[in-house]
Design an enzyme around this catalytic site. Structure first.
Site, PDB file in Angstrom:
ATOM      1  N   ASN A  31     -34.931  10.049  -6.865  1.00 42.93           N
ATOM      2  CA  ASN A  31     -35.211  11.436  -6.518  1.00 42.93           C
ATOM      3  C   ASN A  31     -36.030  11.488  -5.232  1.00 42.93           C
ATOM      4  O   ASN A  31     -37.183  11.904  -5.216  1.00 42.93           O
ATOM      5  CB  ASN A  31     -35.977  12.108  -7.676  1.00 42.93           C
ATOM      6  CG  ASN A  31     -36.226  13.577  -7.433  1.00 42.93           C
ATOM      7  OD1 ASN A  31     -35.515  14.205  -6.668  1.00 42.93           O
ATOM      8  ND2 ASN A  31     -37.240  14.124  -8.085  1.00 42.93           N
ATOM      9  N   HIS A  72     -25.664  12.413 -16.111  1.00 50.18           N
ATOM     10  CA  HIS A  72     -26.527  13.538 -16.487  1.00 50.18           C
ATOM     11  C   HIS A  72     -25.770  14.488 -17.406  1.00 50.18           C
ATOM     12  O   HIS A  72     -24.668  14.942 -17.071  1.00 50.18           O
ATOM     13  CB  HIS A  72     -26.992  14.284 -15.237  1.00 50.18           C
ATOM     14  CG  HIS A  72     -27.967  15.380 -15.520  1.00 50.18           C
ATOM     15  ND1 HIS A  72     -29.169  15.155 -16.146  1.00 50.18           N
ATOM     16  CD2 HIS A  72     -27.917  16.711 -15.273  1.00 50.18           C
ATOM     17  CE1 HIS A  72     -29.820  16.290 -16.260  1.00 50.18           C
ATOM     18  NE2 HIS A  72     -29.085  17.256 -15.745  1.00 50.18           N
ATOM     19  N   ASP A 104     -40.199  11.634 -18.333  1.00 45.37           N
ATOM     20  CA  ASP A 104     -39.449  12.456 -17.369  1.00 45.37           C
ATOM     21  C   ASP A 104     -40.414  13.060 -16.353  1.00 45.37           C
ATOM     22  O   ASP A 104     -40.341  14.244 -16.016  1.00 45.37           O
ATOM     23  CB  ASP A 104     -38.653  13.548 -18.086  1.00 45.37           C
ATOM     24  CG  ASP A 104     -37.470  14.051 -17.258  1.00 45.37           C
ATOM     25  OD1 ASP A 104     -36.892  13.248 -16.509  1.00 45.37           O
ATOM     26  OD2 ASP A 104     -37.119  15.247 -17.359  1.00 45.37           O
TER      27      ASP A 104
END
Length: 417
Positions: free
Chosen positions: A97, A181, A307
């Protein structure tokens, strides 16, 4: 580094001789030299005698975001690893990310090199496709050789089913782990929270549970056809648990994780429009949370993840519709899990998962490298802003009651205690 841990209660269910026994543990030069009922403190050795000291294998998190490169204002790798260390984690898997995304071997090497010399080991994920655009496969084999432990277009659906098919077939040549995902963007549409009574009452566009379940069902059909290793990160619905349980009964090589906040919170927390509770996948219903906890206990869900996704203030202090998804979670992972599952089950979950990523699981035994987390499982406290270690402060756990505290870690011949 020479350390003697005094009267430490060892939490290690796989070792019945040591599990829940109080022992002294002598560590010399990063190696566990002796475990005994009582050990005299040698010279040039630091003695550690904390209140209610418990010791387990070092904790592992399969899904963490920082920001570097590209979003250093959210979290640098250096500070992110400091957060992980102080939160009790000796090993983390880093989400791709960043900007630019890591889609080449040199990108993976950069991330590995930035983490050298720390108590916490960082294992990067590479993207599945070039630029995470979902069109062409990235350099999977080269990234694997450079140290990538899996391949994931962060929080993005693999829209093209043939692309997933090819990825699963190709990755089998080198034991590659493919992430998918669990969210169909066409069903999701412009939804931002769980579709249900709460979203209707608040006037927020909903994301049906179907968006997740349809994607998982499709991916499992493809996995059954191709073989290979598939990981589905952060599932959130009761039906998803059933789908994965059935796939495992068929013998499919599939694993999944759940974000800790999806076990703790539900969509009812959205009443105040607090953007810290805007995450992907969204917070679901109480029924879903209960099913997720049950799935963890029966082994359908393989492991938990914080997460952890730092978002700077500009990404959160806006209207709910426009806020970015994500909450930090490393600092609160242990205390929140311990609150709902108890100490033994919490430690079992926090120490499992390495094998799925091709990593070696450490052991608490003489002659082995010391990879330990030190903690106190008792005592309750309210998590406040002053407890946040991350650069970003987007925590949905602010004001939550947590149980237990982390003293630090011992790993890589280094310690944070």
């Amino acid at each position: 580094m020479n350390i003697l841990l005094k009267s430490a209660k060892i939490v290690c269910p796989e070792n019945k001789d040591l599990h829940l026994k109080k022992r002294d543990i002598l560590i010399k030069n990063g190696i566990i030299e002796k475990i005994a009922t009582s050990i005299e403190t040698p010279s040039n050795t630091k003695e550690v005698d904390f209140k209610n000291l418990h010791v387990s294998l070092g904790w592992f998190d399969s899904g963490v975001s920082f920001g570097e490169p590209g979003h250093e204002e959210r979290e640098t790798i250096a500070n992110g690893l400091t957060v992980a260390i102080k939160s009790g984690f000796t090993d983390i898997v880093l989400y791709p990310n960043t900007y630019p995304v890591p889609d080449t071997s040199s990108d993976v090497v950069f991330l590995k090199e930035r983490s050298l010399g720390k108590s916490t080991n960082l294992y990067p994920l590479g993207t599945l496709t070039k630029n995470a655009e979902g069109v062409d496969l990235a350099e999977l084999f080269d990234m694997k050789n450079a140290g990538a432990v899996g391949f994931y277009d962060f929080k993005q659906q693999i829209v093209n089913p043939n692309l997933l098919k090819i990825a699963l077939l190709y990755a089998q040549n080198f034991e590659g782990l493919v992430f998918s995902h669990p969210q169909d963007i066409h069903i999701k549409g412009k939804g931002i929270v769980h579709e249900g009574v709460v979203s209707t009452r608040l006037g927020l566009k909903g994301i049906p549970a179907l968006a997740e379940e349809l994607q998982i069902a499709r991916d499992l059909f493809i996995l059954e056809y191709t073989g290979g290793k598939l990981h589905i990160p952060t599932i959130s619905t009761a039906e998803s648990v059933k789908l994965i349980a059935n796939a495992k009964k068929k013998g499919l090589d599939v694993s999944c994780s759940v974000a800790i906040h999806n076990l703790v919170f539900t969509d009812e927390t959205l009443e105040d429009f607090d953007t810290n509770f805007k995450v992907s996948p969204p917070l679901r219903t109480r029924q879903d949370s209960k099913a997720l906890v049950k799935g963890l206990k029966d082994g359908t869900i393989d492991f938990v993840t914080s997460d952890h996704i730092p978002i700077d203030v500009e990404g959160k202090r806006v209207e709910f519709d426009n806020a970015m998804d994500g909450s930090i979670g490393l600092e609160t992972a242990f205390g929140s899990l311990n609150n709902i599952l108890g100490m033994e089950e919490t430690i079992s979950l926090l120490t499992k998962g390495r094998e799925r990523f091709g990593l070696e699981t450490p052991a608490i035994k003489e002659g082995e490298k010391a990879c330990l987390t030190l903690f106190d499982p008792d005592g309750e406290h309210i998590f406040g802003v002053e407890d946040i270690l991350s650069t970003s402060e987007n925590s949905m756990f602010l004001g939550a009651q947590l149980k237990g505290n982390v003293y630090g870690v011992i790993n890589n011949n280094k310690t944070s205690i």
